[in-house]
Design an enzyme around this catalytic site. Structure first.
Site, mmCIF file in Angstrom:
data_model
loop_
_atom_site.group_PDB
_atom_site.id
_atom_site.type_symbol
_atom_site.label_atom_id
_atom_site.label_comp_id
_atom_site.label_asym_id
_atom_site.label_seq_id
_atom_site.Cartn_x
_atom_site.Cartn_y
_atom_site.Cartn_z
ATOM 1 N N SER A 133 1.062 -1.291 -0.127
ATOM 2 C CA SER A 133 -0.007 -0.117 -0.149
ATOM 3 C C SER A 133 0.846 0.953 -0.139
ATOM 4 C CB SER A 133 -0.759 -0.139 1.370
ATOM 5 O OG SER A 133 -1.713 0.906 1.115
ATOM 6 N N HIS A 165 -0.871 -1.402 -4.788
ATOM 7 C CA HIS A 165 -2.496 -0.835 -4.119
ATOM 8 C C HIS A 165 -2.673 0.711 -3.754
ATOM 9 C CE1 HIS A 165 -6.207 -1.682 -1.677
ATOM 10 N NE2 HIS A 165 -5.254 -0.514 -0.936
ATOM 11 N N ASP A 202 -4.671 3.584 -2.256
ATOM 12 C CA ASP A 202 -5.746 4.326 -1.423
ATOM 13 C C ASP A 202 -6.276 5.715 -1.902
ATOM 14 O OD1 ASP A 202 -6.318 2.248 0.157
ATOM 15 O OD2 ASP A 202 -3.882 1.805 0.935
ATOM 16 N N MET A 238 -9.187 8.488 -0.599
ATOM 17 C CA MET A 238 -9.967 8.988 0.378
ATOM 18 C C MET A 238 -10.700 9.945 0.610
ATOM 19 S SD MET A 238 -8.191 7.490 3.896
ATOM 20 C CE MET A 238 -7.081 5.867 4.003
ATOM 21 N N HIS A 259 -7.579 1.773 -4.112
ATOM 22 C CA HIS A 259 -9.258 1.123 -3.946
ATOM 23 C C HIS A 259 -9.592 2.214 -3.179
ATOM 24 C CE1 HIS A 259 -9.791 0.433 0.812
ATOM 25 N NE2 HIS A 259 -10.770 0.484 0.766
ATOM 26 N N MET A 280 -12.005 5.297 -0.791
ATOM 27 C CA MET A 280 -12.921 5.476 0.177
ATOM 28 C C MET A 280 -14.212 6.228 -0.114
ATOM 29 S SD MET A 280 -9.832 3.581 2.916
ATOM 30 C CE MET A 280 -8.918 3.700 1.314
ATOM 31 N N MET A 295 -11.752 -5.619 4.106
ATOM 32 C CA MET A 295 -10.735 -4.563 5.794
ATOM 33 C C MET A 295 -11.148 -5.874 6.466
ATOM 34 S SD MET A 295 -10.441 -2.544 3.601
ATOM 35 C CE MET A 295 -9.702 -1.852 4.836
ATOM 36 N N GLY A 351 -9.505 3.978 6.912
ATOM 37 C CA GLY A 351 -8.781 5.340 6.364
ATOM 38 C C GLY A 351 -7.725 5.829 7.158
ATOM 39 N N PHE A 352 -7.090 4.564 7.600
ATOM 40 C CA PHE A 352 -5.545 4.637 8.721
ATOM 41 C C PHE A 352 -4.796 3.370 8.552
ATOM 42 C CE2 PHE A 352 -8.643 7.938 10.736
ATOM 43 C CZ PHE A 352 -7.712 9.045 10.861
ATOM 44 N N GLY A 402 -1.632 1.483 10.011
ATOM 45 C CA GLY A 402 -0.975 0.615 11.205
ATOM 46 C C GLY A 402 -1.955 0.617 12.125
ATOM 47 N N ASP A 453 -6.800 -6.288 4.119
ATOM 48 C CA ASP A 453 -6.377 -4.532 3.554
ATOM 49 C C ASP A 453 -6.171 -4.468 5.556
ATOM 50 O OD1 ASP A 453 -5.177 -2.269 3.123
ATOM 51 O OD2 ASP A 453 -6.694 -1.732 1.458
ATOM 52 N N GLY A 454 -4.877 -4.345 6.232
ATOM 53 C CA GLY A 454 -5.271 -3.834 7.229
ATOM 54 C C GLY A 454 -4.336 -4.140 8.401
ATOM 55 N N GLY A 455 -3.421 -3.893 8.546
ATOM 56 C CA GLY A 455 -2.934 -4.838 9.945
ATOM 57 C C GLY A 455 -2.197 -6.203 9.002
HETATM 58 C C1 DX5 Z 1 -6.508 1.203 5.785
HETATM 59 C C2 DX5 Z 1 -5.941 0.872 3.601
HETATM 60 C C3 DX5 Z 1 -4.715 0.563 3.918
HETATM 61 C C4 DX5 Z 1 -3.907 1.127 4.839
HETATM 62 C C5 DX5 Z 1 -3.038 -0.234 5.364
HETATM 63 O O1 DX5 Z 1 -7.628 2.422 5.471
HETATM 64 O O2 DX5 Z 1 -7.110 0.820 3.213
HETATM 65 O O3 DX5 Z 1 -4.620 0.353 2.411
HETATM 66 O O4 DX5 Z 1 -2.712 1.707 4.009
HETATM 67 O O5 DX5 Z 1 -1.680 -0.391 5.859
HETATM 68 P P1 DX5 Z 1 -1.506 -1.521 6.856
HETATM 69 O O6 DX5 Z 1 -0.471 -2.253 6.304
HETATM 70 O O7 DX5 Z 1 -0.213 -0.540 7.658
HETATM 71 O O8 DX5 Z 1 -2.117 -1.986 7.836
HETATM 72 ZN ZN ZN Z 2 -6.873 0.401 1.035
#
Ligand code: DX5
Ligand code: ZN
Length: 227
Positions: A11, A36, A38, A40, A69, A71, A140, A145-146, A148, A183-185
């Protein structure tokens, strides 16, 4: 699933926005399969990121497939601009529009892939109706949105459920397992659980950009551990 069936999607949200083109090249050189991106809107999610012009700059810097992606509310109105800016797949949120079917169909008519994303609290049943209308389902594993944030293990059940349905109904894409993205963590540890549950497209931001010690090492580790 074999290692080479797992798609690794760094990402670029986690990169240094001061040098996006170099970051895109770094992702490509590290052996990623796709990038990827993002996008928003500050409404659907409480944050802002890149827009179409930044996407176009990334597209100029790399030949990699751009997995976009979005959002944002009213995704329909952004599709053509994103396609012109280099998107190869556009994944929008089920929760962001009442026109899911029309939006999926329109994305495909633009000759790019259509993905459908689901927030962690949205039941997996809603995905079933759209499996034969889209090219990828994104579950997800954090609230969008964020970067980390901590991985939400409860989402694994949703991944497992959709994978089981795909297997039962014989739903594939190009004679390969249907793409289910998380996607995420996602890191070397959580990736194992995701793949075990049936995910085959892994988005990872923080983990890959921190390096392990380099992005290539981190990507190799994801591929190896996610066997
Ligand atoms: C969050 C994004 C993710 C984000 C993942 O809304 O869609 O793509 O960048 O980042 P990590 O891997 O740090 O959770
Ligand atoms: Zn994403």
């Amino acid at each position: 699933m074999k290692t080479n069936d797992i798609i690794i999607a760094p990402s670029i949200f986690a990169s240094d926005f001061g040098c996006l083109a170099e970051e895109a090249k770094r992702i490509e050189a590290a052996g990623a399969d796709v990038i990827h991106v993002d996008i928003m809107d500050g409404h659907f999610v409480p944050n802002l990121t890149l827009g179409p012009r930044a996407l176009a700059a990334i597209n100029r810097a790399t030949d990699l497939f751009l997995d976009v992606h979005i959002m944002l509310y009213n995704p329909f109105s952004f599709i053509e601009t994103l396609v012109e800016s280099g998107a190869d797949r556009i994944t929008f949120h089920f929760e962001a529009t009442e026109d899911v079917e029309d939006t999926l169909a329109f994305i495909r008519r633009c000759n790019v892939e259509a993905g459908l994303a689901f927030c962690p609290d949205t039941p997996a049943d809603f995905a079933l109706k759209f499996l034969d209308q889209c090219d990828l389902i994104l579950m997800m594993t954090v609230s969008p949105g964020f970067g980390g944030q901590a991985f939400l293990p409860d989402v694994l059940e949703k991944v497992r459920f959709v994978r089981d349905v795909c297997k039962k109904l014989g739903i594939e894409k190009n004679k390969k397992p249907f793409p289910i993205q998380v996607d995420g963590g996602v890191d070397a540890k959580t990736a194992v659980q995701c793949v075990e549950a049936g995910a085959n497209v892994l988005v990872s931001g923080t983990y890959l950009f921190k390096g392990d010690p380099t992005m290539k090492d981190a990507i190799d580790k994801l591929r190896l551990t996610a066997r």
